[in-house]
Design an enzyme around this catalytic site. Structure first.
Site, PDB file in Angstrom:
ATOM      1  N   MET A 185       0.775   3.802  -5.309  1.00 22.52           N
ATOM      2  CA  MET A 185       1.188   3.664  -6.699  1.00 22.52           C
ATOM      3  C   MET A 185       0.341   2.597  -7.357  1.00 22.52           C
ATOM      4  SD  MET A 185       3.094   2.219  -9.300  1.00 22.52           S
ATOM      5  CE  MET A 185       4.030   0.929  -8.522  1.00 22.52           C
ATOM      6  N   CYS A 186       0.043   2.817  -8.613  1.00 21.91           N
ATOM      7  CA  CYS A 186      -0.865   1.908  -9.299  1.00 21.91           C
ATOM      8  C   CYS A 186      -0.482   1.751 -10.754  1.00 21.91           C
ATOM      9  CB  CYS A 186      -2.300   2.434  -9.224  1.00 21.91           C
ATOM     10  SG  CYS A 186      -2.863   2.789  -7.561  1.00 21.91           S
TER      11      CYS A 186
END
Length: 638
Positions: A1-2
């Protein structure tokens, strides 16, 4: 996730080489393990790319990525299937390698059509001056846009200041968009080319599954237009269409003989005596189990620790948490997670409750806990200052706390060897108001209803994971270390779990119920998932949605509606029938019969501040901080 962001400026004199401080801070909270910025300059425009990574699989890969042809890639997603990613590989690098080898638009669309899993992305093609971006079919990852006459900004999350926040809107999960940056800089108008999702059936009949271009454009500035791509290319929908079949005989007549039976295990057992239904339930368990497995195994675990660390099970940290109410959705998810997570690894069960000062009914608990004087959980900024309160057991004895504790006992009985960390997350009115104002309101935006406020705040506090760990031996402060948070969203939408499904069934029968389910799934990206991704991601954690796995949705879509729900039966049985039968087969007991209860009511956040509100009302409490107030706050802190 970013946290991913691309800021494009068509005015060189107004271009900034840095993102606004509050936007950069919000992106970093989503990606605490790596932060990097990249500037691309052209005679016609400037692009600032910003990537912030939460490391979950393979080698830590800093973003943005750049290849030898100056192409740039930002990826906020997980490849669970469709494209081969080995256990020690990083899916960001795999996706970029594949993108770099694409020769034309069709290749790019084929690539994203293959991916199974949640994603949003931004991809800059230097040679063509094209900027590609979009979200997956269900919109499980957030991506926002805002436009000005000076440029375009795309970001996982918006800014906190009201002057900017009002401009942010969610990128529709209608397909992939493309902007010709060179053409835009010359014409001074933004043209968004849309490559929509479409379903291709076996007989090659095309079914349109995209909102009208007019609907997408209606909230955009006048200088922004959305048009279909000239080549009429499209992405292939990852799920089969909903089965709209109706029974030949009267459904109501067939069910009259059992409609008066109370919600009991015996009632559910009647359905499992039917060989076909039993087989369908087992198929559902199998496909959902695989979906959970994919979401709990792609994580770094203790094989990277020293032998001494491996030999200390009491020091194990949970890698996976479940948003846990003790209801049927979270119970089934926790049970299936227990199948696949290593046995020596705890599972965190995150249970949130909001203070209920009017609660007078006492709840029994052992003398050990009475002596501990359980307090409300302190804020993140002052976790050592646990404020004592009168009878906190009463104040936080909300419905989800009661069913959560009962669910914990079921899970412990099913697998006593597992360490189940039941985390009691207690939120006072003062803490709710303070953290909504300073942290949560901009995450919920651009959604703005009372319902969005209630669910957004409840999910934010729950996923933060700061609470009390209650065992037979002690009560102690606890903060969940899990980077992955499993949530049951998607079950109600597909399995007729909401009261409005029952109303639609009673007024329009199975045909109306089918249409309601189709509508629910079609709007889940704009109604729920972007908000929940922003809220959970704010803690540097990743939301994962097993019920929205492509194979799970396709399986449920393939079934006739009466095999998924039977709303002629009472609450606690009829809604989400197939899930209740699956729970029975998995050995769950009381939780299989719990009626649907919305999170905002189960946690008691609804009506906590105003009791005369409707869920659909605009929520004034979600107004973000003005620039003036933000500067005053900074002065006070310094």
């Amino acid at each position: 996730m970013c946290g991913i962001c691309c800021s494009v400026s068509f005015s060189i004199e107004h271009f900034s080489k840095d993102l606004k401080e509050d936007l950069l801070c919000n992106l970093k909270r989503r990606g605490p393990n790596s932060s990097k910025q990249l500037l691309k300059s052209n005679v016609n425009y400037q692009c600032l790319f910003s990537g912030h990574v939460l490391h979950l699989r393979g080698v830590l890969t800093a973003q943005p990525l750049e290849d030898e042809r100056d192409n740039v890639f930002l990826w906020n997603g997980e490849v669970f299937s469709g494209i081969m990613v080995e256990a020690k590989e990083n899916d960001t690098q795999i996706m970029f390698n594949r993108l770099s080898s694409c020769k034309n638009e069709s290749d790019i669309l084929s690539l994203f059509s293959e991916v199974q899993g949640p994603w949003s992305f931004i991809y800059y093609q230097a040679s063509s001056h094209h900027l590609w971006f979009g979200r997956d079919y269900f919109g499980r990852r957030s991506l926002l846009w805002h436009f000005s006459n000076l440029g375009v900004c795309l970001s996982s999350v918006g800014a906190q200041t009201s002057e900017v926040a009002n401009q942010w809107q969610e990128v529709p999960a209608s397909g992939i968009f493309r902007i010709d940056l060179k053409s835009t800089s010359i014409s001074k108008s933004v043209v968004l080319k849309l490559y929509p999702w479409r379903y291709i059936s076996m007989d090659n009949v095309i079914k349109e599954c995209v909102s009208s271009l007019t609907q997408i454009s209606e909230n955009l500035p006048t200088f922004v237009s959305v048009v279909a791509n000239e080549a009429k290319l499209y992405l292939k929908e990852p799920v089969v269409p909903l089965n709209m079949m109706l029974p030949q005989a009267s459904f109501d007549v067939n069910c009259n003989n059992i409609s008066s039976i109370p919600p009991t295990r015996e009632t559910l057992q009647v359905f499992l005596t039917d060989g076909h239904m039993k087989e369908v339930v087992q198929q559902f368990i199998d496909v959902l189990s695989i979906a959970v497995k994919r979401r709990v195994l792609c994580l770094p675990r203790h094989e990277y620790l020293t032998p001494n660390e491996v030999l200390k099970p009491c020091d194990r940290k949970a890698n996976v948490a479940v948003l846990f109410s003790g209801g049927i959705d979270s119970m089934v998810i926790a049970t299936l997670a227990d199948r696949h997570i290593p046995l020596d690894e705890p599972i965190d069960l995150l249970n949130v409750a909001f203070m209920n000062k009017e609660k007078t009914r006492s709840t029994s608990f052992n003398k050990k806990r009475r002596k501990q004087k359980i307090c409300e959980i302190p804020s993140e900024e002052s976790s050592t200052k646990a404020a004592a309160a009168d009878s906190p057991e009463k104040q936080f004895s909300v419905p989800d706390r009661i069913t959560g504790r009962a669910g914990l006992k079921e899970l412990q009985a099913a697998n006593p060897s597992r360490i189940w960390n039941f985390v009691e997350i207690n939120v006072s009115l003062e803490e709710l108001q303070e953290l909504r104002r300073t942290r949560i309101c901009h995450l919920v935006q651009p959604l703005d209803t009372v319902l969005d406020d209630s669910i957004g705040c409840a999910v934010w506090f729950a996923s933060r994971g700061i609470g009390w760990l209650v065992t037979q031996e002690e009560v102690k402060l606890y903060q969940s270390s899990a980077k992955v948070v499993l949530t049951g969203i998607g079950a109600d939408e597909q399995l007729a779990g909401y009261s409005r499904h029952r109303v639609r069934f009673e007024t329009h029968g199975l045909e109306g119920l089918n249409k309601e389910i189709e509508m629910e799934l079609g709007r889940i990206s704009s109604r729920n998932l972007g908000r929940d991704d922003r809220v959970i991601g704010d803690h540097g954690k990743e939301a994962r949605f097993p019920f929205l796995d492509e194979n799970v949705v396709s399986f449920l879509n393939s079934l006739p509606v009466w095999e998924k729900a039977n709303l002629s039966l009472p609450r606690g049985i009829g809604e989400k029938l197939i899930l209740r039968l699956a729970a029975m087969e998995l050995g769950l007991t009381a939780s299989a019969l719990l009626p649907k209860r919305a999170m905002q009511f189960g946690s008691r956040i609804a009506k906590m501040e105003k009791r005369n509100e409707k869920a659909s009302d605009k929520c004034g409490r979600l107004q973000v901080i003005s620039l003036e107030n933000l500067s005053i706050e900074k002065e006070i802190k310094t």
